[in-house]
Design an enzyme around this catalytic site. Structure first.
Site, PDB file in Angstrom:
ATOM      1  N   CYS A 139      33.209  71.865  98.385  1.00  0.00           N
ATOM      2  CA  CYS A 139      31.831  71.930  99.408  1.00  0.00           C
ATOM      3  C   CYS A 139      31.828  70.892 100.446  1.00  0.00           C
ATOM      4  CB  CYS A 139      30.660  72.246  98.788  1.00  0.00           C
ATOM      5  SG  CYS A 139      29.372  72.567 100.007  1.00  0.00           S
ATOM      6  N   HIS A 159      25.938  74.833  96.580  1.00  0.00           N
ATOM      7  CA  HIS A 159      24.325  75.234  97.412  1.00  0.00           C
ATOM      8  C   HIS A 159      23.287  74.878  97.389  1.00  0.00           C
ATOM      9  CE1 HIS A 159      26.687  76.280 101.335  1.00  0.00           C
ATOM     10  NE2 HIS A 159      27.279  75.077 101.247  1.00  0.00           N
ATOM     11  N   ASN A 169      33.121  80.401 101.870  1.00  0.00           N
ATOM     12  CA  ASN A 169      31.799  80.141 101.522  1.00  0.00           C
ATOM     13  C   ASN A 169      30.704  81.723 100.859  1.00  0.00           C
ATOM     14  OD1 ASN A 169      30.085  78.538 102.150  1.00  0.00           O
ATOM     15  ND2 ASN A 169      29.730  77.982 103.371  1.00  0.00           N
ATOM     16  N   ARG A 172      28.969  87.163 110.526  1.00  0.00           N
ATOM     17  CA  ARG A 172      28.157  85.653 110.018  1.00  0.00           C
ATOM     18  C   ARG A 172      26.599  86.678 110.928  1.00  0.00           C
ATOM     19  NH1 ARG A 172      28.321  79.736 111.146  1.00  0.00           N
ATOM     20  NH2 ARG A 172      25.852  78.806 110.253  1.00  0.00           N
ATOM     21  N   TYR A 224      19.819  73.601 101.599  1.00  0.00           N
ATOM     22  CA  TYR A 224      20.098  75.111 100.309  1.00  0.00           C
ATOM     23  C   TYR A 224      18.603  75.016  99.272  1.00  0.00           C
ATOM     24  CZ  TYR A 224      23.601  74.903 103.159  1.00  0.00           C
ATOM     25  OH  TYR A 224      25.407  75.002 104.189  1.00  0.00           O
TER      26      TYR A 224
END
Length: 417
Positions: free
Chosen positions: A164, A194, A144, A90, A241
């Site tokens: 989500c 998102h 995700n 990440r 987002y």
């Protein structure tokens, strides 16, 4: 009723376990299995999970294993919350795109594509093993990028629904601002994972969104980190987002000058795991709320209960479009309210989507299709095409460089690279 959690060694898991304990009348578990390749984390998380159940008087049995096949055997539902490559991957996803002036974020833009490429093959392998052990089991995907991963599962014919926490988060925040119970708030939530907007907020059949923005717009805008004037102008509440699209350059500048979210989360995880090892701890610590995933447990319990108990409840989920948004292909995965029962999720009718939102939804849907092809078939050209199609990249020079960077940072995770 047996549930298995793949990625059970996640620091998220006590949030989920706490929800299972509190909401046992909604989802009466008899067995919960936590599955994770990291045996050391499993010991810490599993021990706390047992203490949470014991404190709240839940009679269910909790176990943990690194053996996926044994863990999912006989499960009625399998929840996926894994992170291929961990926080180290990440950290890469959130940094190398910034060198091109593109958003570095683990689900949006080039970083999200990298995560999809690492994740989709692993998830499909897990799903196939679940199907061999129990073909009737449901898969609830919280991994995700949820939209792409869920589309991969559904395309392969798995019994899956994506989840989500954005919608339930808005529901709870709006309910608190309005002084009503969360179950009395119905959202007109539309878009992709998102990439969503709240177009109405109904209480007692009345749309109170104009009142909500007028009276609480400053607080909502501050939460979103977007201008209050945007809410007033559009008359909708975009998800957080959308900031990556509506304020792209400002966000890139912020991300270049501050610590990455991955670094912050990694620090939190170290502290949380140390807490989980304390045998006196028998509840989720307050620090966990800062980790993210607020109300995940409530959403997961509600969705799993609807699938296994055939309730027909309405919940916001990720599922096949199947004509719901006529400007998208049927096999696109959308995020909208749906009736959920033992046959799956059935999207409720959606009124026509304004061009301002439909255009971006269509653009990102095309990117997600190309991202899925790259994840399942491999190849540099497919990665390049997905990046070129993405509205946050979309230039030849950027797509070329980002393709090289993505492959360089992910070779150990991509069999074809």
């Amino acid at each position: 009723m047996k549930l298995a959690v793949v990625g059970g060694g996640s620091t998220y898991t006590p949030e989920l376990v706490d929800g299972f304990a509190r909401l046992r009348d909604v989802l009466p578990l008899t067995e919960l299995v936590l599955i994770d390749p990291a045996a050391d984390r499993l010991e810490l998380v599993g021990g706390l999970a047992r203490r949470i159940f014991a404190k709240q008087g839940h009679p269910g049995r909790i176990s943990w294993t690194s053996d996926l096949d044994a863990g999912v055997d006989g499960a009625d539902a399998v929840l996926l919350q894994l992170r291929v490559g961990g926080q180290a991957a990440r950290q890469q996803d959130e940094t190398w795109p910034l060198e091109c002036g593109c958003v570095g974020q683990e689900t949006t833009g080039a970083g999200g594509l990298a995560k999809a490429l690492r994740t989709v093959p692993v998830v499909l392998d897990i799903a196939e093993r679940v199907r061999r052990r129990n073909p009737d089991a449901w898969i609830v995907d919280f991994t995700n990028p949820v939209g792409i991963v869920t589309r991969a599962l559904l395309t392969a014919g798995h019994r899956a629904v994506g989840l989500c926490n954005v919608a339930i988060g808005f529901q709870r925040k709006f309910a608190a601002l309005l002084g009503v119970a969360p179950q009395d708030v119905l959202l007109e939530h539309v878009g992709l994972n998102h990439l969503t907007w709240e177009r109405s907020v109904r209480v007692g059949g009345e749309d109170v969104l104009p009142q909500l923005i007028a009276q609480h717009g400053d607080a909502i805008a501050a939460d979103l980190r977007m201008p209050r004037a945007l809410l007033d102008r559009l008359g909708v509440v975009p998800s957080y987002y959308l900031r990556y699209f509506y304020q792209h350059d400002a966000v890139v500048q912020e991300l270049r000058t501050g610590p990455s979210r991955a670094a912050e989360v990694a620090g939190m995880e170290r502290r949380l795991l140390a807490m989980y090892g304390d045998p006196a701890l028998d509840e989720k610590p307050e620090l966990l709320a800062k980790r993210g995933g607020a109300f995940y447990s409530e959403a997961a319990v509600a969705l799993t209960s609807s699938l296994l108990r055939d309730t027909g409840d309405v919940q916001v989920v990720n599922t096949l479009n199947a004509g719901t948004l006529p400007f998208l292909p049927d096999d696109a995965v959308i995020e909208v309210p749906a009736s959920v029962d033992a046959r799956g999720a059935h999207p409720l009718p959606v009124r026509p989507v304004e061009p301002l939102y439909a255009g971006l939804i269509g653009h990102v849907t095309a990117y997600e299709r190309l991202a899925l092809e790259a994840a399942t078939k491999g190849g540099r050209d497919r990665v390049f095409e997905a990046l070129l199609a993405h509205p946050l990249v979309g230039q030849i020079e950027y797509a070329d460089r980002l393709t090289d960077d993505l492959l360089a940072h992910n070779r150990e995770h991509l069999a074809w690279a």
